[in-house]
Design a protein around this motif. Sequence first.
Motif: not given
Length: 400
Positions: A12, A144-147, A149, A348, A372, A375
Amino acid sequence: MISRNQYIANLKAGYLFPEIAKKRREYAASHPGVKIISLGVGNTTEPILPHINAALVEGAKKLGVLEGYSGYQDEGLPSLREKISEVFYSGKFSIDEIFISDGAKCDIGRLQTLFGAGTKIAVQDPSYPVYVDGSVLTGAAGIWEGNGYAGITYLPCTAENNFFPNLDAVPRNSLVYFCSPNNPTGAAATCDQLNALVKTAIDRGCIIIFDAAYSEFIRDSKLPKTIYGIDNAASCAIEVNSFSKPAGFTGVRLGWSVVPKAIKYSGGESVNADWSRIAGTIFNGASNIAQAGGLAALDSEGLKEIRALTDFYLGNAKIIRDTLVKLGITCIGGGNSPYIWARFPGRDSWEVFQEILEKCQVVTTPGIGFGPAGQSFIRFSAFGHREDVEEACKRLEKLA
């Protein structure tokens, strides 16, 4: 034409630290003449101290005469491997269980070659990016699945669990990456916590990759500096360490890994023998000059210099942490680590990074870049000149 390596394609965006450097360059280009101070990347800034530096110079000189010249030292100088065992592990390991390298990060990448595609991976979250990115590059993790791997189990380390993960989530027969003192949070695991980690690994057939690169910053005598202070750890843990941060060798490049002979695969084969084969195949050893410096770093005078240098950076860390606390910002780390992990609830991380850059002209590291659970956090690094750290902290008061 040859197709692109799909494992590289699965990565990513860009690697975290070049992304930070890019944003710094962009800000500098639009604000010419403004001095930007970095409390971001964990790169040492102070000169190598005299005793160790003299050994590097002498090591280079020796290569210029017939009597002192030396060539390949694939697994490292025997004298350095023996000294590492003596200083860090009370002589517990033989020299053929210690492998000299060009740094901890490089070793971590090569170790992933040892286990290969299809290996289950568990990582602390947040964690040093190479654990995750290296797993993707070897095919042990997917897209990568959004949040996160695919194929990686993230083990959240949060304020709620005192920055130590719930080990019930560790998959059986997995490779577990663990760093203490942790990069980025600065949290150092206790003996009880590492006992639990080792027990979990043994019960579930896992192997731990224990990153101890910041162990020389530990000042609390109750905290373990090595995983091998824990009973039975030599049967399930590989430890990686480095001269980079304690001796200022980030540009010299020297580290080591301990791969105990007691670690076996499920079929009884030797992990140590496989690592020796891989290291001999794709690595020709660390610089002999660097190894001469490493030997000096581990004698009595060198260890004093390591203590002085790490004390200096811990002094920087205290200045940064005290400033953040005065501003009402909750943070951990800094006491046994050169990193301070500061919380900005509901924000963020990249937005906070940009705000600090624009308001204070200070570069930090956004926590989301470490996973994740990062954040709303920012990592502050204590690697910097004292006057720059003090000036940066004055500027941070604009965040009040």
